[in-house]
Design a protein around this motif. Structure first.
Motif, mmCIF file in Angstrom:
data_model
loop_
_atom_site.group_PDB
_atom_site.id
_atom_site.type_symbol
_atom_site.label_atom_id
_atom_site.label_comp_id
_atom_site.label_asym_id
_atom_site.label_seq_id
_atom_site.Cartn_x
_atom_site.Cartn_y
_atom_site.Cartn_z
ATOM 1 N N LYS A 60 11.873 2.822 0.380
ATOM 2 C CA LYS A 60 11.957 2.827 1.845
ATOM 3 C C LYS A 60 10.666 3.356 2.462
ATOM 4 O O LYS A 60 10.184 2.834 3.461
ATOM 5 C CB LYS A 60 13.150 3.675 2.297
ATOM 6 C CG LYS A 60 14.499 3.049 1.990
ATOM 7 C CD LYS A 60 15.640 3.921 2.481
ATOM 8 C CE LYS A 60 16.987 3.275 2.203
ATOM 9 N NZ LYS A 60 18.113 4.123 2.654
ATOM 10 N N GLU A 61 10.122 4.397 1.840
ATOM 11 C CA GLU A 61 8.856 4.964 2.329
ATOM 12 C C GLU A 61 7.722 3.947 2.202
ATOM 13 O O GLU A 61 6.918 3.782 3.120
ATOM 14 C CB GLU A 61 8.527 6.221 1.533
ATOM 15 C CG GLU A 61 7.243 6.919 1.962
ATOM 16 C CD GLU A 61 6.922 8.118 1.107
ATOM 17 O OE1 GLU A 61 5.748 8.537 1.099
ATOM 18 O OE2 GLU A 61 7.839 8.634 0.446
ATOM 19 N N ASP A 62 7.675 3.258 1.048
ATOM 20 C CA ASP A 62 6.641 2.249 0.827
ATOM 21 C C ASP A 62 6.755 1.121 1.843
ATOM 22 O O ASP A 62 5.754 0.638 2.372
ATOM 23 C CB ASP A 62 6.749 1.679 -0.584
ATOM 24 C CG ASP A 62 6.326 2.677 -1.648
ATOM 25 O OD1 ASP A 62 5.849 3.773 -1.277
ATOM 26 O OD2 ASP A 62 6.486 2.374 -2.837
ATOM 27 N N PHE A 63 7.982 0.691 2.102
ATOM 28 C CA PHE A 63 8.157 -0.406 3.052
ATOM 29 C C PHE A 63 7.741 0.003 4.465
ATOM 30 O O PHE A 63 7.116 -0.778 5.185
ATOM 31 C CB PHE A 63 9.608 -0.881 3.058
ATOM 32 C CG PHE A 63 9.852 -1.947 4.083
ATOM 33 C CD1 PHE A 63 9.449 -3.249 3.852
ATOM 34 C CD2 PHE A 63 10.456 -1.645 5.290
ATOM 35 C CE1 PHE A 63 9.648 -4.237 4.794
ATOM 36 C CE2 PHE A 63 10.658 -2.616 6.235
ATOM 37 C CZ PHE A 63 10.255 -3.921 5.991
ATOM 38 N N THR A 64 8.072 1.223 4.869
ATOM 39 C CA THR A 64 7.679 1.696 6.195
ATOM 40 C C THR A 64 6.155 1.683 6.339
ATOM 41 O O THR A 64 5.616 1.251 7.367
ATOM 42 C CB THR A 64 8.212 3.127 6.433
ATOM 43 O OG1 THR A 64 9.640 3.122 6.315
ATOM 44 C CG2 THR A 64 7.827 3.625 7.819
ATOM 45 N N ALA A 65 5.475 2.132 5.297
ATOM 46 C CA ALA A 65 4.010 2.133 5.330
ATOM 47 C C ALA A 65 3.474 0.706 5.363
ATOM 48 O O ALA A 65 2.512 0.408 6.078
ATOM 49 C CB ALA A 65 3.461 2.882 4.116
#
Length: 247
Positions: free
Chosen positions: A28-33
């Motif tokens: 989720k963090e990777d996708f947000t970035a």
């Protein structure tokens, strides 16, 4: 002994569950970035043309063109946001592929890259031979923008970037060539990993976070294409994307 074995099994299950939760949070963090990175190109165009409207005396035609670019890139942001959200859990069958005219892609890319090229006085050339690519328009534009964006970060002021499209016996090929700093051979295999940066200090100065090629790889895969990277430090980089015929 049985109690000890039961306790060990329970501990193993808890460890696996914790690892799965950590992986889910990281994804989720990777996708947000990644989402934030994808917003950058159209936002750069919008800000650039808005600044032009505010800072320069323009003819009616120039003002009309700037207004159109702001509107078109705003629509692209809207469309792209939906596409990126759909990429989560998306498989290839869910994509709506169409026949896309390469000259239309060329025109869109040239208009968008005008300001980034101008800021570094880059000698940029975009020439896509007339042809057809079978794919998703927004994702393909995102692919091409990211390839050029990486090239812009790699070259020095006054550098050269070429995007060349050519018809093949079966399919279509697009290559991006630059005379930038290049990539060491041992790093090439890793540059498509999310957040991996060859030169972290220079990438940060250029505004990079190591996501462009990771997204390119995913889009290429979704289109059943393949991407080849050749590079030499101090000479430059060439990236080829080869599309097959209609899927």
């Amino acid at each position: 002994g049985e109690l000890s074995r039961s306790f060990n099994r329970m501990t193993d299950r808890l460890v696996r569950q914790m690892e799965e939760k950590e992986l889910e949070a990281k994804q989720k963090e990777d996708f947000t970035a990644a989402f934030a990175h994808e917003l950058k190109t159209p936002l750069t165009s919008i800000i650039g043309y808005a600044d032009m409207l505010n800072s320069y005396e323009l003819t009616e035609q120039e003002r009309g063109e700037a207004t159109y670019y702001i509107f078109s890139q705003g629509k692209r942001l809207e469309s792209l946001s939906h596409k990126l959200l759909e990429l989560v859990g998306m498989d290839r069958q869910e994509l709506e592929f169409k026949k896309l005219q390469t000259k239309e892609l060329e025109e869109n890319i040239r208009d968008t890259m005008r300001i980034p090229f101008g800021r570094k006085r880059i000698r940029g050339k975009i020439d896509l031979e007339r042809g057809v690519i079978w794919g998703d328009r927004d994702l393909l534009l995102s692919l091409l923008y990211n390839l050029l964006d990486n090239a812009v970060k790699a070259v020095e002021e006054g550098g050269f970037i070429l995007m060349k499209g050519s018809k093949r016996t079966q399919g279509y090929e697009i290559k991006v060539v630059d005379n930038g700093r290049g990539i060491p051979q041992e790093e090439i295999a890793r540059i498509t990993e999310a957040f991996y940066m060859v030169d972290k200090s220079r990438s940060k100065k250029a505004g990079g976070i190591g996501l462009g090629l990771a997204l390119c790889t995913q889009i290429v895969k979704l289109h059943g294409a393949k991407m080849e990277i050749k590079s030499k430090p101090g000479v430059g980089t060439q990236i080829r994307v080869i599309f097959s015929e209609e899927q």
